[in-house]
Design a protein around this motif. Sequence first.
Motif, mmCIF file in Angstrom:
data_model
loop_
_atom_site.group_PDB
_atom_site.id
_atom_site.type_symbol
_atom_site.label_atom_id
_atom_site.label_comp_id
_atom_site.label_asym_id
_atom_site.label_seq_id
_atom_site.Cartn_x
_atom_site.Cartn_y
_atom_site.Cartn_z
ATOM 1 N N GLY A 132 0.922 -1.043 -0.025
ATOM 2 C CA GLY A 132 -0.045 -0.052 -0.699
ATOM 3 C C GLY A 132 1.001 1.190 0.045
ATOM 4 O O GLY A 132 0.514 2.090 0.359
ATOM 5 N N TYR A 172 -8.867 0.390 5.703
ATOM 6 C CA TYR A 172 -7.761 -0.516 6.211
ATOM 7 C C TYR A 172 -8.362 -2.038 6.101
ATOM 8 O O TYR A 172 -9.538 -2.553 6.302
ATOM 9 C CB TYR A 172 -7.344 -0.366 7.412
ATOM 10 C CG TYR A 172 -7.897 -0.604 9.161
ATOM 11 C CD1 TYR A 172 -8.534 -1.910 9.295
ATOM 12 C CD2 TYR A 172 -9.251 0.565 9.607
ATOM 13 C CE1 TYR A 172 -8.719 -2.532 10.788
ATOM 14 C CE2 TYR A 172 -9.987 0.171 10.667
ATOM 15 C CZ TYR A 172 -9.312 -1.318 10.793
ATOM 16 O OH TYR A 172 -10.778 -1.790 12.120
ATOM 17 N N GLU A 196 -3.462 -0.466 4.506
ATOM 18 C CA GLU A 196 -4.179 -0.362 3.283
ATOM 19 C C GLU A 196 -4.699 -1.311 2.904
ATOM 20 O O GLU A 196 -4.511 -2.036 3.139
ATOM 21 C CB GLU A 196 -3.313 0.361 2.287
ATOM 22 C CG GLU A 196 -2.571 2.194 2.567
ATOM 23 C CD GLU A 196 -3.245 2.685 2.907
ATOM 24 O OE1 GLU A 196 -4.424 3.188 2.191
ATOM 25 O OE2 GLU A 196 -3.364 3.677 3.754
ATOM 26 N N GLN A 228 -10.463 6.569 6.173
ATOM 27 C CA GLN A 228 -9.222 5.899 5.584
ATOM 28 C C GLN A 228 -10.133 3.962 6.304
ATOM 29 O O GLN A 228 -10.006 3.562 6.721
ATOM 30 C CB GLN A 228 -8.071 6.301 6.033
ATOM 31 C CG GLN A 228 -7.286 5.495 5.028
ATOM 32 C CD GLN A 228 -7.406 5.436 3.160
ATOM 33 O OE1 GLN A 228 -6.956 6.642 3.284
ATOM 34 N NE2 GLN A 228 -7.136 4.883 2.217
#
Length: 103
Positions: free
Chosen positions: A8, A93, A23, A91
Motif C-alpha cells: 500500500g 484498512y 491499506e 480511510q
Amino acid sequence: MYAVVKTGGKQYRVSAGEKIKVEQIAADVGQEIVLDQVLAIGSGADLKVGTPLVSGASVKATVISQGKHDKVRIFKLRRRKHYVKHQGHRQRYTELQIGDITV
C-alpha cells in the motif's frame, strides 16, 4: 525474526504473531495472503537487506478484518472572505495476523 515489508505504498516492520493494520487489500476475512515485497529480513544482530527486494523471501498473513479508521475532519476557513468548507474522510484498512516469514 522480523521482516520489513512494503504494501500500500508504506513499509511495515513485522514479526510472527503480530497484528497490523495496512491499506485495504482486496481479500476476504479468513483468507491467507502472501506479502512478497520484502525489503529486509533480520534476526538479532544479523540483517539481510535486499536490492531493492530480498529474493525468494515472503511473509504469510491471514486477514482478520476489514474496516474503516476514525473520521478525520477537515475544516478550511478564509477569514473575512465568506469561505467555510467542511469535509471528512475515513480511510479503509485491512487488519492482518502475521504468520511465518520465509527466506
